[in-house]
Design a protein around this motif. Sequence first.
Motif, short mmCIF file in Angstrom:
data_model
loop_
_atom_site.label_atom_id
_atom_site.label_comp_id
_atom_site.label_asym_id
_atom_site.label_seq_id
_atom_site.Cartn_x
_atom_site.Cartn_y
_atom_site.Cartn_z
N ASP A 195 0.83 -1.26 0.00
CA ASP A 195 0.06 -0.06 0.06
C ASP A 195 1.02 1.36 0.14
N LEU A 209 4.61 6.83 15.13
CA LEU A 209 3.48 6.54 14.12
C LEU A 209 2.13 6.25 14.78
N PHE A 210 1.27 6.79 14.59
CA PHE A 210 -0.04 6.47 15.48
C PHE A 210 -1.04 5.70 14.45
N HIS A 211 -1.31 4.12 14.77
CA HIS A 211 -1.73 3.18 13.92
C HIS A 211 -3.12 3.31 13.54
N GLN A 212 -3.87 4.12 13.96
CA GLN A 212 -5.31 4.43 13.33
C GLN A 212 -5.99 3.51 13.85
N ASP A 213 -6.30 2.31 13.61
CA ASP A 213 -7.37 1.35 13.79
C ASP A 213 -7.27 0.84 15.39
N TYR A 266 0.30 -2.51 10.61
CA TYR A 266 0.33 -2.62 9.37
C TYR A 266 0.30 -1.03 8.73
N ASN A 267 -0.89 -0.54 9.53
CA ASN A 267 -1.08 1.06 9.04
C ASN A 267 0.14 1.79 9.31
N GLY A 268 1.01 1.98 8.42
CA GLY A 268 2.44 2.73 8.75
C GLY A 268 3.56 2.18 8.57
#
Lengths: 358, 358, 358
Positions: A195, A209-213, A266-268
Amino acid sequence: MTIRQVNTGNLFEDFHLGQKFNHGVPRTLTQADASIYLSLTGQRFALNCSQVLSKECGFKAIPIDNLLVFHIAFGKTVTDISLHAIANLGYAEVKFETPVFAGDTIEVTSEVIGLKQNSNGQSGIVYVHSLATNQAQQTVVSWIRWVMVPTRIKKFFDPKSAIKKIPHYQNSLHAEQLIIPTKTDFAAWRASVSDYQFTINDLNIGDELFHQDGITINAADHMQATHLYQNNARVHFNRHQMQQTNHQTPLVYGGHVISLCRAISYNGLANTIWLVAINSGEHTAPTYADDTIYCYSTILDKQPIEHRHDVGLIRIALTGYKNLLVQPQQINATDSLETLIPNSQIVLKLDYWALMII
Amino acid sequence: MTIRQVNTGNLFEDFHLGQKFNHGVPRTLTQADASIYLSLTGQRFALNCSQVLSKECGFKAIPIDNLLVFHIAFGKTVTDISLHAIANLGYAEVKFETPVFAGDTIEVTSEVIGLKQNSNGQSGIVYVHSLATNQAQQTVVSWIRWVMVPTRIKKFFDPKSAIKKIPHYQNSLHAEQLIIPTKTDFAAWRASVSDYQFTINDLNIGDELFHQDGITINAADHMQATHLYQNNARVHFNRHQMQQTNHQTPLVYGGHVISLCRAISYNGLANTIWLVAINSGEHTAPTYADDTIYCYSTILDKQPIEHRHDVGLIRIALTGYKNLLVQPQQINATDSLETLIPNSQIVLKLDYWALMII
Amino acid sequence: MTIRQVNTGNLFEDFHLGQKFNHGVPRTLTQADASIYLSLTGQRFALNCSQVLSKECGFKAIPIDNLLVFHIAFGKTVTDISLHAIANLGYAEVKFETPVFAGDTIEVTSEVIGLKQNSNGQSGIVYVHSLATNQAQQTVVSWIRWVMVPTRIKKFFDPKSAIKKIPHYQNSLHAEQLIIPTKTDFAAWRASVSDYQFTINDLNIGDELFHQDGITINAADHMQATHLYQNNARVHFNRHQMQQTNHQTPLVYGGHVISLCRAISYNGLANTIWLVAINSGEHTAPTYADDTIYCYSTILDKQPIEHRHDVGLIRIALTGYKNLLVQPQQINATDSLETLIPNSQIVLKLDYWALMII
């Protein structure tokens, strides 16, 4: 009639330095284990999802996620080491040495490398070094962990004569101690498969890094996962019994929280494609069904690998917390995510090394 | 410290006509994915269950259920297309072109084929054409879908200058556009394998079938399914966050409701052995954990296939509804099931083509 | 429009002696089914976990757990035999004849071997003999079961003319009727693989073993398991409908309770490596989601096998109960576990033969 007492695990008095255990239930890992793991964690790291990609990168097949390997290996030690554990205090020097593929069979042994009586006389700490090997006798993963175990008989504690042998372990493995899977080459890695996320060159030491979910853990999720790992610690499966404890409900196996945070990251960090080692892991508070897990990462270190232009080593602190919504405006207004997460909400502090795409 | 913002999906302003996406996380589908799907949906269609039968019918192995293929392909588009979607408005022209077998690896691309600003200035509709291909570059499934996506900045809406490009799509694919799996022959199909149920000759256009069973969706079921599909839309996994919305609880991924209805429709439609295309799909109301899903089917069309005496094409409207017990005496007293199901209970309207045994 | 009634299973009047059924949905069992089963039950018997070990013992691959084979075979009979069953009254002569490996495909047939009208005129008992065969036409497992099924029309009951043909079945199979998997040799079995637990020589007839662990059944667990078995009995999946019955919630499929008890019995009986036969099984009370299952075993018999010095036969009564914490001091103070478990808490009485390591 005679009631035959079933082996019920070891208490502090049952351990001695140098004691060795050959743990039961050898296990052949399968692609099915990987798929179930995926459906219980939401894992998306591409190397563990695509046979085409994993072969392009030099693996003979899709490698089984190292965390799944660790959980299954760890589960085998529970009967002998931690069936009665009061607390899993920590891990260190978790080193992934050989990739595991569907069809490989692992067995696990442990050796007691440290013992320490607690001053309350009711418990002690047992340090073990454990080793999972595959059918070719290669070490798959090795690790040190220490657990608090109750004593059989409450003892008067005399600091002079008390058992106290704390083993040496490193706070962090050095880059040169880490093992990179042989014959791999990630030069052909396309940005799209992960991605178009950060490569190692995009990140600097100190970055957060803030991973959001967030993922809510259902009772069935964590019990199925822990059964998949064949971890039979009683605190995870029996709501009826746990209602009579302070927890009031089963504890989520801490390793499953690690997997959820890794999956969310995974987000980041989609390009941290291979877990090389865990330097330390601490479950700072219990997690229960219906908790929602969030996490953020801090970059601790970056190290090149000799002769490799495709991947480098990155050391990351992964912090898992629960039941706290952080708003975008809060993130924009702060210099550090650390200030936004009260200690009381933190459930996991994990320090690990990963291979990351350059 | 620096907080690195993670890619957080696209808003309406980020899309433009002709824009192309190579979605992440290529995926090798496995027999394990099929078994997990079966355990999460109760699927019983024989062709997807028996290797002996699927080989007798000309397949090289058990084909992976087309809906499972669709969900996994669809899931890959979420990060780029619908991470912030307010609503999934519809699908069209979902065409299954090549069977997928365990071991096949799929990748997905999308192209923006339409855009429309909404008059409130706060959102717009994005139309994409998506394509999943296997490792041999064959198209596995292609589809059109449209989603409502928020704008980044609220805009004054001027109907004269507003973006409005709505793509052409068919309300239903014509029989001659449909792709029948090559080299298949269902002549040897035994009535017993599908419980001696209706063949296509037993059914007439306009017939309705009440599928009897209801399935209650547990929170763990739909979250595990949606993780299996690697669909990372946030509305499905985070109970903590969803409690602060009007929904109060996570939304069930609409595709999972399709799968449950399809599984239930085995009662009566066990001989609709192959999903050929979805003409249109609409999630008319949200579904939540603890809802119980029921469904009925209406025969819309039947078409012969040239030179085939084993199977024909049947077009079916599948209506899913929730939390409503229809009594046998009500069914006996009515001319149409439609009159028994209030619109407020309906959650799914699906119009599809299937191959059905003659 | 015409509403086509879907085949809705058989009522008492639909059965006659000698009637034969070829049940639908042939099924290829896979390693994935085994892994899902493991994650839903916590199964740890080593022979079903390690390919290395199973090959050392003479199997060509890991054999699929016989209980999983039974549940899947049993599930296929539901549509024809027990869709409307008021109660599953019992099993007998469940005999495992041929090991099943991943890739084998099973089909199931049944014959009605007994019928008995009940005096209330509203129901009767149907006895069937069922047979699962693999793709080579070998019998995999065969069994007798009897279920109470409602009548379509309430009938005046005349004892003189009432249908009453009760088949003969054995209360227990004799050791010489049992089938030991051919070409197996467990001489190389290492004590470590089954956690150094009891061998058959350690146990005497009359011994009781308390299996320690309890497992709480979540709604998702039992529904997923029962879907995995493709058992479509309505009482297991529909919370909405079951709320209107005395049960108020779905029933757990009794076979899943058997599997949980068998899994828990690993604590003490880890060396009962192969289920040879079930002599009788009775679900003495319903089990629901959120119940916690415990169990104990009583040794009923031991029999040598001619020319075998590696394994013997052991007959065991496995008693499952729920929601009752038995304290260690209670066990120490009694001569029999039977006295500690009130009948009202008992949910399962199973009498089976197993192969056990000598």
